[in-house]
Design an enzyme around this catalytic site. Structure first.
Site, PDB file in Angstrom:
ATOM      1  N   SER A   1       4.286  -7.487  -7.588  1.00  0.00           N
ATOM      2  CA  SER A   1       4.012  -8.745  -6.941  1.00  0.00           C
ATOM      3  C   SER A   1       3.701  -8.625  -5.450  1.00  0.00           C
ATOM      4  O   SER A   1       3.208  -9.586  -4.857  1.00  0.00           O
ATOM      5  CB  SER A   1       5.212  -9.684  -7.129  1.00  0.00           C
ATOM      6  OG  SER A   1       6.343  -9.178  -6.438  1.00  0.00           O
TER       7      SER A   1
ATOM      8  N   LYS B   1       5.809  -9.753   3.520  1.00  0.00           N
ATOM      9  CA  LYS B   1       5.625 -10.503   2.275  1.00  0.00           C
ATOM     10  C   LYS B   1       6.193 -11.913   2.437  1.00  0.00           C
ATOM     11  O   LYS B   1       7.258 -12.081   3.038  1.00  0.00           O
ATOM     12  CB  LYS B   1       6.343  -9.763   1.133  1.00  0.00           C
ATOM     13  CG  LYS B   1       6.124 -10.330  -0.262  1.00  0.00           C
ATOM     14  CD  LYS B   1       6.833  -9.464  -1.307  1.00  0.00           C
ATOM     15  CE  LYS B   1       6.596  -9.956  -2.730  1.00  0.00           C
ATOM     16  NZ  LYS B   1       7.260  -9.095  -3.741  1.00  0.00           N
TER      17      LYS B   1
ATOM     18  N   SER C   1       7.616  -4.055  -8.126  1.00  0.00           N
ATOM     19  CA  SER C   1       6.680  -4.799  -7.270  1.00  0.00           C
ATOM     20  C   SER C   1       6.302  -4.167  -5.938  1.00  0.00           C
ATOM     21  O   SER C   1       5.437  -4.705  -5.243  1.00  0.00           O
ATOM     22  CB  SER C   1       7.221  -6.194  -7.001  1.00  0.00           C
ATOM     23  OG  SER C   1       6.928  -7.025  -8.077  1.00  0.00           O
TER      24      SER C   1
HETATM   25  N1  GLN Z   1       6.265  -7.365 -12.763  1.00  0.00           N
HETATM   26  C1  GLN Z   1       7.687  -7.544 -12.855  1.00  0.00           C
HETATM   27  C2  GLN Z   1       7.986  -9.000 -13.080  1.00  0.00           C
HETATM   28  O1  GLN Z   1       7.077  -9.747 -13.232  1.00  0.00           O
HETATM   29  C3  GLN Z   1       8.356  -7.046 -11.617  1.00  0.00           C
HETATM   30  C4  GLN Z   1       8.168  -7.936 -10.464  1.00  0.00           C
HETATM   31  C5  GLN Z   1       8.941  -7.505  -9.270  1.00  0.00           C
HETATM   32  O2  GLN Z   1       9.331  -6.344  -9.123  1.00  0.00           O
HETATM   33  N2  GLN Z   1       9.222  -8.445  -8.396  1.00  0.00           N
HETATM   34  O3  GLN Z   1       9.100  -9.409 -13.115  1.00  0.00           O
END
Ligand code: GLN
Length: 473
Positions: free
Chosen positions: A143, A68, A167
Site C-alpha cells: 500500500s 505516507k 506494504s
Molecule cells: N496487501 C496487504 C493487505 O492488503 C498488506 C497491506 C499492508 O501491508 N498494509 O492487507
C-alpha cells in the site's frame, strides 16, 4: 559533481561535508522535483515549499522526506487515502514523523496509498492510483505505493511508509528501491493511523541500503506513547562490509520457488549465485506452514481493522454525511466515506469476531501465527537470514487484479509469513525481468536489522543496480 537528484542521501551528505553542495541547494532541488509529480504520488505537497523549509536547514541530515499519508501531521491534511478522513487535520504529529522533524528533515509532502493501507497496488486509493515510474501503465505496488514511486521517480530522496503484510517491501520491489519492514516494536506506532495493530510497522523506503540505515536510526526508539515500542538495542550502524563470508542463508522452498513467476525466479537464482560468490553459504530449508500465512492474515488483519475502523462515525474525524437522525448519519457517513476494500474487511472482521465464531476464526488464526513464528525461530538457530523473492511477480498492469480480491491478496504470499512472526524484512533490488525491477527479500531474526543492512549493502555493491529508471536518468 553528478546532478543533485542522482545522489543518495549519504552521498549528498558527503558532498555537503566536502563543500561541494550547499544544504540549501539540496533542499531546494528536492522541493522543486516534488512539484513535478506526474505519478499521483503525492496527495498533499508542502507548498510553503523550499523557502520556508530551508529555514529549518541546520542539521547534518537535512534531506527532505516524503511521508505516507497514514501518519498524523499536525495541522496538515491526513486522509489515509480515504474519503472518510477528507478535511481531517490532526491536532498532533506521529512520533516517527516528529523524530524526523527533530532531526531537521523538512517534509516534502504526504504520499498516496491504498485506503487505510489495504491493498497491494495502490488502486484502492480514493484519490486515484499511483503510476509506476518504470512503466506508467503499471502499478507501483501497495500500500505504500506513493512513497515508493516518489523515491524511484525522482520526486523524493527518501520516504517513510508502513508495512502490515508487505506494504513497504512489495512496492519497493515493484519500483526497484530499498524498503525495510523493521521488527515489530522497533518504531513507535503512535500517530500512525491503525489498520491491524498487532502487525503495523513504520519503515524506510530509500535508494540505497545505507540510506535505509540512516533513516531507521532516526525513526527507531522506545516511545512512552506506544507501549509496544522498544527500539533497537545498541542502535543502528551504517553498513560497510562488502563480503558475506561466515554468513548462512536459508532458502525456504515454499517462498522461493513454488508460485514464483519464471522471470522473477531466474533473477533470484542469479542472486543466490552472487551471495555464494561473496562468501555466503546457502542451504535449502522449509517453512511448512508459511503457506497458511495468507489465510491466517486475512482473518487477523480484517478482525483488527474492523475494530480500529469503528471510530470513524462522522462525529470525531473528517467526513460527515447529512442526515436528520444520528444513527442515519453514522450509517450514511460510513457508507459514503469508506471504499469497497475497507467495507469488505469490516464485514469479514466483524463476522470473525462474532460470539460463537471467535475461536473458530480469530483464535485459530492466532494459533497458526504462533506456529509460523516457531518455524522461523527454529531456522534462525542455524541461519543468519532467510532469502526469497519479495514478490511472486514484477509490477502488473493497472486494472489487472482489481476485479479479483483473492488475486490481489496473493501478491503478499512471500511477505506475510515474516509479518506474522514480527520479523524484520529488507527488500533489495536485484535485477530486471521484462525490463521491470525484481526484489530480493532478506528476513532476519528479531532486531537483526544491522545484519540485514550489512548483507543488503554487500549485495547492492556487487549487483550495482541503479534505482532510477533509465528513462529518468
Ligand atoms: N496487501 C496487504 C493487505 O492488503 C498488506 C497491506 C499492508 O501491508 N498494509 O492487507
Amino acid at each position: 559533481m553528478a546532478d543533485i537528484l542522482d545522489l543518495s542521501v549519504l552521498e549528498a551528505h558527503n558532498a555537503k561535508m566536502a563543500g561541494d553542495l550547499s544544504p540549501r541547494e539540496h533542499v531546494d532541488a528536492w522541493f522543486e522535483a516534488a512539484g513535478r509529480d506526474e505519478l499521483n504520488a503525492y496527495l498533499w505537497r508542502n507548498d510553503r515549499g523550499a523557502e520556508a523549509a530551508a529555514i529549518e536547514v541546520k542539521e547534518d541530515w537535512n534531506a527532505p522526506i516524503a511521508v505516507k499519508d497514514i501518519f498524523c501531521t499536525e495541522g496538515v491534511p491526513t486522509t489515509a487515502a480515504s474519503r472518510i478522513l477528507e478535511g481531517y487535520r490532526p491536532p498532533y504529529t506521529a512520533t516517527a514523523v516528529q523524530q524526523l522533524i527533530a532531526a531537521g528533515l523538512p517534509i516534502l509532502g504526504k504520499t498516496n496509498m491504498d485506503e487505510f493501507a489495504m491493498g497491494s497496488s495502490n488502486e484502492n486509493s480514493a484519490y486515484g492510483p499511483v503510476l509506476n515510474p518504470w512503466d506508467r501503465s503499471r502499478v507501483p505496488g501497495g500500500s505504500s505505493g506513493g512513497s515508493a514511486a516518489a523515491v524511484a521517480g525522482g520526486l523524493a530522496p527518501w520516504a517513510i511508509g508502513t508495512d502490515t503484510g508487505g506494504s513497504i517491501r512489495q512496492p519497493a520491489a515493484f519500483c526497484g528501491i530499498v524498503g525495510l519492514k523493521p521488527t515489530y516494536g522497533a518504531i513507535s506506532r503512535y500517530g500512525m493511523i491503525a489498520f491491524a495493530s498487532s502487525l503495523d510497522q513504520c519503515g524506510p523506503l530509500t535508494r540505497t541500503v545505507s540510506d535505509a540505515a540512516l533513516l531507521l536510526a532516526m525513526l527507531q526508539g522506545r516511545d512512552p506513547l506506544d507501549s509496544t515500542s522498544v527500539g533497537i538495542e545498541g542502535g543502528v550502524s551504517l553498513p560497510d562490509r562488502e563480503d558475506l563470508s561466515g554468513l548462512r542463508f536459508g532458502v525456504p522452498a515454499e517462498l522461493a520457488r513454488d508460485s514464483v513467476d519464471a522471470g522473477v525466479r531466474e533473477v533470484f537464482e542469479w542472486t543466490l549465485e552472487k551471495i555464494e560468490a561473496l562468501g555466503g553459504e546457502i542451504a535449502e530449508v522449509s517453512l511448512p506452514n508459511a503457506e497458511h500465512g495468507i489465510s491466517a492474515y486475512y482473518v487477523i488483519a480484517p478482525a483488527e481493522a474492523s475494530s480500529n475502523l469503528a471510530r470513524y462515525d462522522g462525529v470525531r474525524y473528517g467526513y460527515r454525511a447529512d442526515a436528520d437522525q444520528r444513527l442515519e448519519m453514522y450509517k450514511r457517513t460510513r457508507e459514503e466515506g469508506f471504499g469497497d476494500e475497507p467495507k469488505r474487511r469490516i464485514m469479514v472482521g466483524t463476522y470473525a469476531l462474532s460470539a460463537g465464531y471467535y475461536d473458530a476464526y480469530y483464535g485459530q488464526a492466532q494459533k497458526v501465527r504462533t506456529v509460523i513464528k516457531r518455524e522461523h525461530d527454529a531456522l534462525f538457530e542455524t541461519f543468519d537470514a532467510l532469502v526469497s523473492p519479495t514478490s511472486p511477480t514484477v509490477a502488473f498492469p493497472l486494472g489487472a487484479r482489481t476485479a479479483d480480491p483473492i488475486a490481489m491478496y496473493l501478491c503478499d504470499l512471500l511477505t506475510i509469513p515474516s509479518c506474522m512472526a514480527g520479523l524484520p524484512g529488507l527488500n533489495v533490488p536485484c535485477g530486471l525481468s521484462e525490463g521491470l525491477p525484481v526484489g530480493l527479500q532478506l528476513i532476519g531474526p528479531q532486531f537483526a536489522e544491522n545484519t540485514l543492512f550489512r548483507i543488503g549493502h554487500a549485495l547492492e555493491q556487487a549487483i550495482g543496480f541503479d534505482s532510477v529508471p533509465e528513462r529518468l536518468r
